[in-house]
Design a protein around this motif. Structure first.
Motif, PDB file in Angstrom:
ATOM      1  N   ILE A  30       6.666  10.928   6.253  1.00  0.00           N
ATOM      2  CA  ILE A  30       5.817  11.326   7.546  1.00  0.00           C
ATOM      3  C   ILE A  30       4.327  12.297   6.473  1.00  0.00           C
ATOM      4  O   ILE A  30       4.666  12.850   5.963  1.00  0.00           O
ATOM      5  N   LYS A  31       2.974  10.984   6.526  1.00  0.00           N
ATOM      6  CA  LYS A  31       2.814  11.860   5.680  1.00  0.00           C
ATOM      7  C   LYS A  31       1.560  12.570   5.806  1.00  0.00           C
ATOM      8  O   LYS A  31       0.939  13.226   4.824  1.00  0.00           O
ATOM      9  N   GLU A  32       1.734  12.924   6.685  1.00  0.00           N
ATOM     10  CA  GLU A  32       1.236  14.757   7.488  1.00  0.00           C
ATOM     11  C   GLU A  32       1.600  15.586   6.280  1.00  0.00           C
ATOM     12  O   GLU A  32       1.222  17.094   6.445  1.00  0.00           O
ATOM     13  N   SER A  35       0.973  -1.405  -0.005  1.00  0.00           N
ATOM     14  CA  SER A  35      -0.159  -0.260   0.098  1.00  0.00           C
ATOM     15  C   SER A  35       0.726   0.997   0.536  1.00  0.00           C
ATOM     16  O   SER A  35       2.028   1.409   0.212  1.00  0.00           O
ATOM     17  N   LEU A  36      -0.060   2.369  -0.437  1.00  0.00           N
ATOM     18  CA  LEU A  36       1.024   3.711  -0.436  1.00  0.00           C
ATOM     19  C   LEU A  36       0.944   4.032   1.403  1.00  0.00           C
ATOM     20  O   LEU A  36       3.024   4.821   1.570  1.00  0.00           O
ATOM     21  N   GLU A  37       0.809   4.027   1.978  1.00  0.00           N
ATOM     22  CA  GLU A  37       0.526   3.917   3.315  1.00  0.00           C
ATOM     23  C   GLU A  37       1.956   3.375   3.804  1.00  0.00           C
ATOM     24  O   GLU A  37       2.786   3.808   4.312  1.00  0.00           O
ATOM     25  N   ALA A  38       2.129   1.672   3.611  1.00  0.00           N
ATOM     26  CA  ALA A  38       2.702   1.181   3.667  1.00  0.00           C
ATOM     27  C   ALA A  38       4.363   1.725   2.960  1.00  0.00           C
ATOM     28  O   ALA A  38       5.292   1.255   4.072  1.00  0.00           O
ATOM     29  N   PHE A  39       4.233   1.401   2.022  1.00  0.00           N
ATOM     30  CA  PHE A  39       5.252   2.460   1.811  1.00  0.00           C
ATOM     31  C   PHE A  39       6.328   3.375   2.425  1.00  0.00           C
ATOM     32  O   PHE A  39       7.160   4.033   2.194  1.00  0.00           O
ATOM     33  N   LEU A  40       4.869   4.371   1.691  1.00  0.00           N
ATOM     34  CA  LEU A  40       5.567   6.095   2.813  1.00  0.00           C
ATOM     35  C   LEU A  40       6.468   5.704   4.208  1.00  0.00           C
ATOM     36  O   LEU A  40       7.382   6.391   4.537  1.00  0.00           O
ATOM     37  N   HIS A  41       5.797   4.534   4.741  1.00  0.00           N
ATOM     38  CA  HIS A  41       6.323   4.911   6.089  1.00  0.00           C
ATOM     39  C   HIS A  41       7.576   4.239   6.442  1.00  0.00           C
ATOM     40  O   HIS A  41       8.601   4.143   6.675  1.00  0.00           O
ATOM     41  N   GLN A  42       7.431   2.944   5.072  1.00  0.00           N
ATOM     42  CA  GLN A  42       9.198   2.426   5.381  1.00  0.00           C
ATOM     43  C   GLN A  42      10.021   2.931   4.395  1.00  0.00           C
ATOM     44  O   GLN A  42      11.402   2.634   5.349  1.00  0.00           O
ATOM     45  N   ALA A  92      -3.969   4.649   2.037  1.00  0.00           N
ATOM     46  CA  ALA A  92      -3.366   2.846   2.790  1.00  0.00           C
ATOM     47  C   ALA A  92      -4.263   1.789   2.307  1.00  0.00           C
ATOM     48  O   ALA A  92      -4.125   0.595   1.980  1.00  0.00           O
ATOM     49  N   ASN A  93      -5.773   2.223   1.435  1.00  0.00           N
ATOM     50  CA  ASN A  93      -6.153   1.704  -0.127  1.00  0.00           C
ATOM     51  C   ASN A  93      -5.529   1.440  -1.074  1.00  0.00           C
ATOM     52  O   ASN A  93      -6.089   1.147  -2.101  1.00  0.00           O
ATOM     53  N   THR A  94      -4.609   2.221  -1.805  1.00  0.00           N
ATOM     54  CA  THR A  94      -3.492   2.820  -2.654  1.00  0.00           C
ATOM     55  C   THR A  94      -2.686   1.168  -2.765  1.00  0.00           C
ATOM     56  O   THR A  94      -1.795   1.704  -2.048  1.00  0.00           O
ATOM     57  N   MET A  95      -2.615   0.876  -3.411  1.00  0.00           N
ATOM     58  CA  MET A  95      -1.588  -0.676  -3.865  1.00  0.00           C
ATOM     59  C   MET A  95      -1.241   0.014  -5.005  1.00  0.00           C
ATOM     60  O   MET A  95      -1.412   0.873  -5.970  1.00  0.00           O
ATOM     61  N   LEU A  96       0.021  -0.570  -4.484  1.00  0.00           N
ATOM     62  CA  LEU A  96       1.432  -0.239  -5.675  1.00  0.00           C
ATOM     63  C   LEU A  96       2.242  -1.311  -6.539  1.00  0.00           C
ATOM     64  O   LEU A  96       1.716  -2.121  -5.782  1.00  0.00           O
TER      65      LEU A  96
END
Length: 64
Positions: free
Chosen positions: A26-28, A15-22, A45-49
């Protein structure tokens, strides 16, 4: 996958959220364009890369 002009390889769909965290983002404090379209933060969280994606990630920096 290409991120800000640099090749990145995914071992599995992520997910995009997991990629950014990895990657330590900082997504904000950023905006993400995926394949030419802005991704709303609520959809991270719903956007799959996949390896076929192209992304531009822009950081916002505060200061005075």
């Amino acid at each position: 996958m290409r991120v800000n002009g640099e090749e990145k390889y995914l071992e599995q769909p992520l997910s995009l959220e997991a990629f950014l965290h990895q990657e330590g983002y900082i997504k904000e404090r950023l905006a993400v364009e995926r394949n030419g379209e802005i991704v709303p933060k609520a959809e991270y969280a719903n956007t799959m890369l996949t390896d076929a994606d192209t992304m531009e990630i822009v950081h916002f920096v505060g200061g005075g």
